[in-house]
Scaffold this active site. Structure first.
Site, mmCIF file in Angstrom:
data_model
loop_
_atom_site.group_PDB
_atom_site.id
_atom_site.type_symbol
_atom_site.label_atom_id
_atom_site.label_comp_id
_atom_site.label_asym_id
_atom_site.label_seq_id
_atom_site.Cartn_x
_atom_site.Cartn_y
_atom_site.Cartn_z
ATOM 1 N N ALA A 1 0.837 -1.138 -0.183
ATOM 2 C CA ALA A 1 -0.097 -0.058 -0.046
ATOM 3 C C ALA A 1 0.934 1.107 0.118
ATOM 4 O O ALA A 1 1.994 1.061 0.424
ATOM 5 C CB ALA A 1 -0.907 -0.009 1.100
ATOM 6 N N ASP A 2 0.231 2.460 -0.581
ATOM 7 C CA ASP A 2 0.792 3.691 -0.449
ATOM 8 C C ASP A 2 -0.290 4.772 -0.221
ATOM 9 O O ASP A 2 -1.025 4.535 -0.871
ATOM 10 C CB ASP A 2 1.737 3.969 -1.774
ATOM 11 C CG ASP A 2 2.589 5.170 -1.537
ATOM 12 O OD1 ASP A 2 3.677 5.297 -0.845
ATOM 13 O OD2 ASP A 2 2.077 6.245 -2.485
ATOM 14 N N THR A 3 0.100 5.460 0.589
ATOM 15 C CA THR A 3 -0.791 6.647 0.996
ATOM 16 C C THR A 3 -0.369 7.942 0.540
ATOM 17 O O THR A 3 0.905 8.350 0.739
ATOM 18 C CB THR A 3 -1.234 6.617 2.596
ATOM 19 O OG1 THR A 3 -1.831 5.251 2.707
ATOM 20 C CG2 THR A 3 -2.287 7.779 2.723
ATOM 21 N N GLY B 1 -3.479 3.598 -2.207
ATOM 22 C CA GLY B 1 -3.533 2.682 -3.129
ATOM 23 C C GLY B 1 -3.236 1.347 -2.575
ATOM 24 O O GLY B 1 -2.123 1.087 -1.935
#
Length: 193
Positions: free
Chosen positions: A75-77, A112
């Site tokens: 995940a990436d924020t 994401g």
């Protein structure tokens, strides 16, 4: 999750905590990756792109993870104000500036997520709208000096003091703002069984 080995490709203590709260058994593996993205890429696609790079890097590093019984979660924020991605603050002054820009305004938090299992991929972006109350310079300085939010996109964590006193309201998944839309992740994991 029915005999699957689940790997969280993240060092984030918040993502780890959220998966633990959801009682998903997992282990953590990390590999440094390039977090750049094509400049013309639409903003909502950026965190998915970065998450995919993280997942692929883990799969490439550990040959055993090509097994179809393994599921990699990455995940990436990102925090978006207007159409500008606001990353992690470089230093104290940058953190103060970022929070001053968020003060009294609405921004979006986009996480994401990419799940990889063998050749199967599920990728999505979850978007939460966040509105801050107007914050005083003293409030912003207090938060930055006490909580040191230098490892956080947008220079804040919703579950800390500034979220409690500074956030007016949100529209969307609270846990997405913490870094992982965990209920959706659990739903998508079930599709991979």
């Amino acid at each position: 999750m029915n005999g699957h080995r689940i790997i969280l490709a993240s060092q984030s203590p918040r993502r780890k905590q959220l998966l633990e709260w959801a009682e998903v058994p997992f282990e953590v593996m990390v590999q440094s990756t390039d977090e750049s993205y094509p400049p013309e890429m639409p903003v909502p696609e950026v965190p998915v792109h970065i998450a995919r790079e993280k997942a692929i890097a883990i799969r490439q590093k550990f040959e055993s993870l090509h097994d179809a019984n393994n599921i990699i979660i990455a995940a990436d924020t990102v925090v978006v104000l207007g159409n500008t991605i606001i990353g992690k603050p470089k230093d104290r002054e940058d953190a103060l500036d970022i929070l001053s820009r968020l003060s009294g305004n609405k921004h979006q938090v986009i996480t994401g997520v990419v799940l990889l299992k063998g050749r199967q991929e599920i990728a999505f972006a979850d978007i939460t709208d966040v509105w801050f109350h107007p914050l005083t310079k003293e409030q912003i300085a207090f938060y930055v000096d006490k909580y040191q939010p230098y490892d956080k996109a947008g220079a804040y964590a919703i579950q800390e003091w500034i979220g409690v006193v500074g956030i007016k309201c949100i529209s969307g998944d609270f846990y997405n703002v913490m870094g992982l839309p965990v209920s959706r992740v659990v739903t998508e994991l079930k599709k991979m069984e």
